[in-house]
Design a protein around this motif. Structure first.
Motif, PDB file in Angstrom:
ATOM      1  N   VAL A 121       0.850  -1.187   0.000  1.00 54.62           N
ATOM      2  CA  VAL A 121       0.000   0.000   0.000  1.00 54.62           C
ATOM      3  C   VAL A 121       0.890   1.244   0.000  1.00 54.62           C
ATOM      4  N   LYS A 122       0.515   2.226  -0.780  1.00 58.73           N
ATOM      5  CA  LYS A 122       1.249   3.482  -0.856  1.00 58.73           C
ATOM      6  C   LYS A 122       0.461   4.566  -0.137  1.00 58.73           C
ATOM      7  N   LEU A 123       1.109   5.252   0.799  1.00 58.53           N
ATOM      8  CA  LEU A 123       0.470   6.313   1.571  1.00 58.53           C
ATOM      9  C   LEU A 123       1.030   7.662   1.152  1.00 58.53           C
ATOM     10  N   THR A 124       0.132   8.600   0.926  1.00 59.59           N
ATOM     11  CA  THR A 124       0.542   9.979   0.643  1.00 59.59           C
ATOM     12  C   THR A 124      -0.309  10.924   1.477  1.00 59.59           C
ATOM     13  N   ARG A 125       0.317  11.995   1.917  1.00 59.52           N
ATOM     14  CA  ARG A 125      -0.380  13.013   2.704  1.00 59.52           C
ATOM     15  C   ARG A 125      -0.037  14.361   2.111  1.00 59.52           C
ATOM     16  N   SER A 126      -1.047  15.170   1.822  1.00 61.82           N
ATOM     17  CA  SER A 126      -0.786  16.433   1.132  1.00 61.82           C
ATOM     18  C   SER A 126      -1.723  17.524   1.619  1.00 61.82           C
ATOM     19  N   GLU A 127      -1.302  18.762   1.379  1.00 64.42           N
ATOM     20  CA  GLU A 127      -2.118  19.936   1.657  1.00 64.42           C
ATOM     21  C   GLU A 127      -2.901  20.281   0.400  1.00 64.42           C
ATOM     22  N   THR A 128      -4.185  20.633   0.580  1.00 66.09           N
ATOM     23  CA  THR A 128      -5.032  20.972  -0.557  1.00 66.09           C
ATOM     24  C   THR A 128      -5.718  22.305  -0.304  1.00 66.09           C
ATOM     25  N   GLU A 129      -6.510  22.718  -1.254  1.00 63.52           N
ATOM     26  CA  GLU A 129      -7.213  23.991  -1.134  1.00 63.52           C
ATOM     27  C   GLU A 129      -8.236  23.999  -0.010  1.00 63.52           C
ATOM     28  N   PHE A 130      -8.704  22.814   0.410  1.00 66.79           N
ATOM     29  CA  PHE A 130      -9.728  22.779   1.454  1.00 66.79           C
ATOM     30  C   PHE A 130      -9.210  22.210   2.767  1.00 66.79           C
ATOM     31  N   GLY A 131      -7.978  21.727   2.793  1.00 61.45           N
ATOM     32  CA  GLY A 131      -7.425  21.169   4.018  1.00 61.45           C
ATOM     33  C   GLY A 131      -6.350  20.156   3.697  1.00 61.45           C
ATOM     34  N   ARG A 132      -6.331  19.041   4.405  1.00 60.14           N
ATOM     35  CA  ARG A 132      -5.336  17.991   4.205  1.00 60.14           C
ATOM     36  C   ARG A 132      -6.010  16.711   3.730  1.00 60.14           C
ATOM     37  N   THR A 133      -5.255  15.929   2.990  1.00 61.17           N
ATOM     38  CA  THR A 133      -5.762  14.635   2.534  1.00 61.17           C
ATOM     39  C   THR A 133      -4.746  13.543   2.847  1.00 61.17           C
ATOM     40  N   THR A 134      -5.265  12.368   3.178  1.00 58.98           N
ATOM     41  CA  THR A 134      -4.449  11.171   3.327  1.00 58.98           C
ATOM     42  C   THR A 134      -4.997  10.139   2.356  1.00 58.98           C
ATOM     43  N   ASP A 135      -4.161   9.705   1.429  1.00 55.03           N
ATOM     44  CA  ASP A 135      -4.574   8.731   0.424  1.00 55.03           C
ATOM     45  C   ASP A 135      -3.809   7.434   0.627  1.00 55.03           C
ATOM     46  N   ALA A 136      -4.524   6.316   0.613  1.00 57.09           N
ATOM     47  CA  ALA A 136      -3.916   4.987   0.647  1.00 57.09           C
ATOM     48  C   ALA A 136      -4.331   4.257  -0.620  1.00 57.09           C
ATOM     49  N   THR A 137      -3.339   3.842  -1.415  1.00 59.80           N
ATOM     50  CA  THR A 137      -3.615   3.133  -2.665  1.00 59.80           C
ATOM     51  C   THR A 137      -2.916   1.785  -2.611  1.00 59.80           C
ATOM     52  N   THR A 138      -3.679   0.717  -2.771  1.00 59.83           N
ATOM     53  CA  THR A 138      -3.103  -0.623  -2.675  1.00 59.83           C
ATOM     54  C   THR A 138      -2.554  -1.061  -4.032  1.00 59.83           C
ATOM     55  N   ASN A 139      -1.823  -2.182  -4.038  1.00 62.60           N
ATOM     56  CA  ASN A 139      -1.211  -2.676  -5.268  1.00 62.60           C
ATOM     57  C   ASN A 139      -2.230  -2.988  -6.348  1.00 62.60           C
ATOM     58  N   GLU A 140      -3.457  -3.304  -5.930  1.00 61.51           N
ATOM     59  CA  GLU A 140      -4.499  -3.642  -6.902  1.00 61.51           C
ATOM     60  C   GLU A 140      -5.501  -2.509  -7.063  1.00 61.51           C
ATOM     61  N   ASN A 141      -5.019  -1.295  -6.732  1.00 59.26           N
ATOM     62  CA  ASN A 141      -5.747  -0.054  -7.035  1.00 59.26           C
ATOM     63  C   ASN A 141      -7.056   0.128  -6.280  1.00 59.26           C
ATOM     64  N   PHE A 142      -7.122  -0.388  -5.070  1.00 54.64           N
ATOM     65  CA  PHE A 142      -8.191   0.032  -4.173  1.00 54.64           C
ATOM     66  C   PHE A 142      -7.697   1.309  -3.502  1.00 54.64           C
ATOM     67  N   LYS A 143      -8.508   2.359  -3.537  1.00 59.09           N
ATOM     68  CA  LYS A 143      -8.063   3.656  -3.022  1.00 59.09           C
ATOM     69  C   LYS A 143      -8.983   4.123  -1.899  1.00 59.09           C
ATOM     70  N   TYR A 144      -8.350   4.508  -0.794  1.00 55.55           N
ATOM     71  CA  TYR A 144      -9.064   5.003   0.379  1.00 55.55           C
ATOM     72  C   TYR A 144      -8.538   6.406   0.657  1.00 55.55           C
ATOM     73  N   SER A 145      -9.406   7.406   0.556  1.00 56.79           N
ATOM     74  CA  SER A 145      -9.006   8.805   0.727  1.00 56.79           C
ATOM     75  C   SER A 145      -9.730   9.426   1.905  1.00 56.79           C
ATOM     76  N   CYS A 146      -8.969  10.076   2.756  1.00 60.74           N
ATOM     77  CA  CYS A 146      -9.511  10.765   3.926  1.00 60.74           C
ATOM     78  C   CYS A 146      -9.231  12.252   3.749  1.00 60.74           C
ATOM     79  N   ILE A 147     -10.281  13.044   3.619  1.00 66.47           N
ATOM     80  CA  ILE A 147     -10.149  14.468   3.324  1.00 66.47           C
ATOM     81  C   ILE A 147     -10.599  15.288   4.523  1.00 66.47           C
ATOM     82  N   GLU A 148      -9.724  16.135   5.016  1.00 65.85           N
ATOM     83  CA  GLU A 148     -10.036  17.006   6.142  1.00 65.85           C
ATOM     84  C   GLU A 148     -10.416  18.390   5.614  1.00 65.85           C
ATOM     85  N   ILE A 149     -11.601  18.843   5.932  1.00 62.92           N
ATOM     86  CA  ILE A 149     -12.032  20.196   5.557  1.00 62.92           C
ATOM     87  C   ILE A 149     -11.858  21.085   6.776  1.00 62.92           C
TER      88      ILE A 149
END
Length: 766
Positions: free
Chosen positions: A669-697
């Motif tokens: 699983v690949k984890l990325t955390r970034s700043e966006t225009e509305f807050g922060r996001t944490t994205d988890a993408t697995t090897n078979e492309n299941f994606k779980y995104s947590c968006i903080e507003i």
């Protein structure tokens, strides 16, 4: 509450040792119950003959019950001073599925041997109407435990399985000799004066020289021999052998002959001439016993052992005890304001129709409510049940109809926890098979739409039912809270590839053995524990419950979690403590000194009764949780999975915290955390492309939350009906903004304990 227990006994060490734990936990054992082999037909060789057929002469090799040494069982009534009731075993393993009731047995002429328990227990209950619980010695056998739970449920008895997962639970620090860690259960038996003799061996690791050896001998010599023998026959290295050491793979079976004086009034004695060594098929060796008698104990034999000397596993695993240490430093934080507290956003809002989506083999139906039928929670839940059944009766893909047996997770939102009993009484009618869906239940108070007292959202698995895996432990033990209600601890569902998503039920901080909310035993200051001490302990224990369930379901990584919490004070601090704990549990240094628990993913009962107990079986390692080797992250800080802390009105049992998590089984699983225009996001993408995104507003977006959420949906290209979306919000949203499940709450907090206007979770298979 003290229970009046019927103890199921086989003569084996585990069923007799479980009685000690009943007494240790303040319960009274009112009767013993035993099932024995049926009388042999007149044409069958007598058990007193020289027949070598172990299955007909001395041991029927039941899938369910230990029967070796069954002729000695009547002596336990005198030895323990507890009335004994017996009945024959009728039938065989007709339903041989690991979970009783999953298999289809329609048309079978023979009765399943499990059903023999029903008339026996009914007879005991008629003689002892005060009986309200039943205990058994199940340690690792899902096969045995689920059958006893099924019978207990039908008879209205509380199931007890004190030794469930016991070999893998934390022991108190103690000086041990070689092999004592692996033999922990046997060492605990020896510490209180138990004596259990080996009467059957069925493993290449143990020969006939082990027969009549005492596995609980104080010297520990035989235990070390067992550990050495089992290790010699392991294929490969590094396997956890504790299950084999206690005989759970059929390596050996025992007969308990003595124990502490507070239970054992006499010991069972069998002279040398009454122990005849016999041989069965496949290298099996056993003892044919005769001339057994009870020898009363004299006052000179007083052992001084008390019920308090029976060791219970410590409450917290090592890493959780480490996480609790220093979790709260006495600083109660800054201001306690929350988004919901600064401004009144309680405008009226409604949901006209449930929101549906299909993605990656999962079908979600969210925000099912029925305010139109009236204000009662029961009548609303009954109407919701009808709506769910109607929705499921509509073909969703390829013309295939689904049923309530395909629901794998539900979220139940109430206005008040006072409505829980009436809601639950109707909810249970949805499910008539083992392993119902996992569930999270919270009360949202006046945050719910006007007139709505119950709201349900559900996840439905569109894949083959046979590929699903559920965990529904209903027995009280030391492992984790029992789920006696209509929900499972977890459901594991395969997606389109090899990966599996694991839904974990909401976990509150119940002390497993008592099923009461845990309390701080030793406050750090006079006058009792502070709110923070109690809250911290409960946060740690409830997260440990979620963790243990995840480990049992072979979760390698958490995609994310939600910590629901209550209380009108110290809001910010409560959220920050939950975050700090979640962060600590994903600090690799916390797990460095922890033993890597690896055990077989095969049910040992299947090995035993697949007639392979004497063969060499490869142990399969269970993945570590968290398994940092799975994770690709740019820096340690981004290695922490997604997190929300959500303040709600009430939680079950008046708890102040509940953890609910989503686990995953994958190869990477690949984890990325970034700043966006509305807050922060944490994205988890697995090897078979299941994606779980947590968006903080961020809380700054509260004034224009609707447009903020719409922007999130645009950025993530969320198309209605194609992705599962959950929105945690402290203010109402219009219908066209609610493209997913809504959880209305008092306040929302993100990573670092940051105050938010809302939190959004998006799940999709890309």
């Amino acid at each position: 509450m003290s229970l009046n227990v019927i103890a199921l006994i086989s003569g084996g060490k585990d069923s007799l040792y479980s009685i000690l734990h009943c007494i240790r936990n303040g319960h009274k054992v009112v009767a013993l119950a035993n099932l024995h082999p049926p009388p042999l037909p007149a044409t069958t060789t007598s058990s007193n003959s020289n027949s070598n057929d172990v299955s007909t002469a001395d041991d029927i090799d039941s899938f369910m019950y230990q029967t070796i040494g069954w002729s000695v069982i009547p002596l336990y009534e005198e030895a323990l001073g507890i009335p004994l009731y017996r009945a024959p075993i009728i039938g065989g393993a007709v339903d041989a599925g690991r979970v009783y009731g999953d298999a289809t047995t329609a048309g079978e002429e023979d009765e399943d041997e499990t059903e023999s328990l029903i008339p026996l227990l009914k007879k005991v209950m008629a003689a002892h109407p005060e009986a309200n619980a039943v205990c058994a010695g199940a340690i690792l056998s899902t096969y045995q435990r689920t059958r006893i739970e099924d019978v207990a449920g039908r008879l209205g008895l509380v199931p007890l399985a004190w030794l469930w997962q016991y070999p893998f639970l934390p022991a108190e620090a103690r000086s041990t000799g070689a092999g004592e860690d692996e033999a922990g259960l046997l060492s605990d038996m020896a510490a209180v004066g138990c004596s259990a003799r080996i009467v059957k061996v069925a493993s290449g690791a143990l020969d006939e020289g082990f027969l009549w050896g005492d596995v609980a001998d104080a010297s520990g010599g035989l235990r070390r021999r067992i550990v050495k023998g089992v290790k010699r026959f392991q294929m490969g290295g590094g396997e956890d052998i504790r299950g084999a050491v206690v005989g759970e793979g059929g390596e050996y079976e025992t007969l308990a002959v003595d124990g502490p004086g507070f239970l054992w009034k006499g010991r069972i004695d069998i002279a040398d001439e009454g122990r005849e060594v016999r041989r069965g098929e496949g290298g099996v060796g056993y003892l044919r016993l005769s001339g057994a008698r009870v020898v009363s104990k004299s006052q000179d034999e007083e052992d001084g052992v008390t019920p308090g000397d029976v060791r219970r596993p410590v409450l917290l695993d090592g890493e959780f005890a480490g996480a609790l240490d220093g979790l709260w430093d006495g600083d109660e934080g800054g201001g306690e304001e929350g988004v919901a507290m600064r401004e009144d956003y309680r405008a009226s809002w409604t949901f006209d129709e449930p929101v549906q989506s299909v993605n990656g083999g999962l079908w979600t139906v969210a925000n099912i409510a029925a305010p139109e039928v009236g204000p009662g929670a029961a009548e609303q839940m009954a109407a919701i049940v009808r709506k769910i059944q109607k929705v499921l009766a509509t073909p969703i893909t390829n013309g295939t109809l689904r049923s309530t047996a395909d629901i794998v997770f539900t979220t139940v939102l109430l206005r008040s926890m006072a409505d829980f009993p009436s809601m639950n009484g109707i909810y249970v009618s949805l499910f008539d098979k083992p392993n119902p869906p996992a569930r999270a239940t919270v009360a949202c108070g006046d945050s719910l739409p006007e007139g709505v007292n119950v709201m349900v959202s559900m996840v439905v698995d569109l894949g083959p039912r046979a590929q699903r895996d559920g965990l529904h432990v209903q027995s009280r033990s030391y492992w984790a809270p029992a789920n006696i209600g209509p929900y499972s601890q977890a459901q594991s569902v395969p997606l389109q590839g090899t990966e599996r998503v694991v839904y974990i039920a909401g976990q509150i901080p119940l002390e497993p053995a008592s099923m009461d909310l845990v309390e701080v035993e030793k406050p750090s200051a006079p006058g009792g524990p502070s709110w923070a001490e109690t809250y911290s302990l409960r946060a740690v224990l409830s997260l440990q419950h979620m963790w243990r369930i995840g480990a049992a379901m072979e979760v390698g990584w958490w995609l994310g979690t939600v910590a629901f919490f209550t209380g009108s004070d110290h809001t910010r601090t409560r959220a920050q403590l939950a975050w700090k704990l979640w962060q600590k549990m994903h600090d690799a240094s916390l797990h460095e000194d922890e033993e890597e628990d690896e055990d077989s993913t095969l049910d040992v009962w299947d090995i035993k009764y697949g007639r392979r107990g004497h063969e060499q079986t490869q142990t399969i390692s269970r993945p570590q949780l968290p398994n940092f080797e799975l994770v690709e992250a740019s820096e340690p800080k981004t290695q922490v999975p997604a997190f929300f802390a959500v303040q709600v009105h009430e939680l079950p049992r008046n708890s102040d915290i509940e953890w609910q998590g989503l686990g995953y089984r994958c190869n990477g699983v690949k984890l990325t955390r970034s700043e966006t225009e509305f807050g922060r996001t944490t994205d988890a993408t697995t090897n078979e492309n299941f994606k779980y995104s947590c968006i903080e507003i961020d809380s700054a977006g509260a004034a224009d939350l609707e447009s903020q959420i719409q922007r999130v949906l645009e950025v993530y290209k969320l198309q209605p009906g194609t992705s599962h979306c959950i929105i945690y919000t402290s203010q109402p949203l219009p219908q066209d903004c609610c493209q997913g499940q809504i959880v209305p709450c008092k306040s929302v907090w993100g990573a670092e304990g940051t105050e938010l206007a809302a939190g959004v979770i998006i799940q999709r298979q890309t």
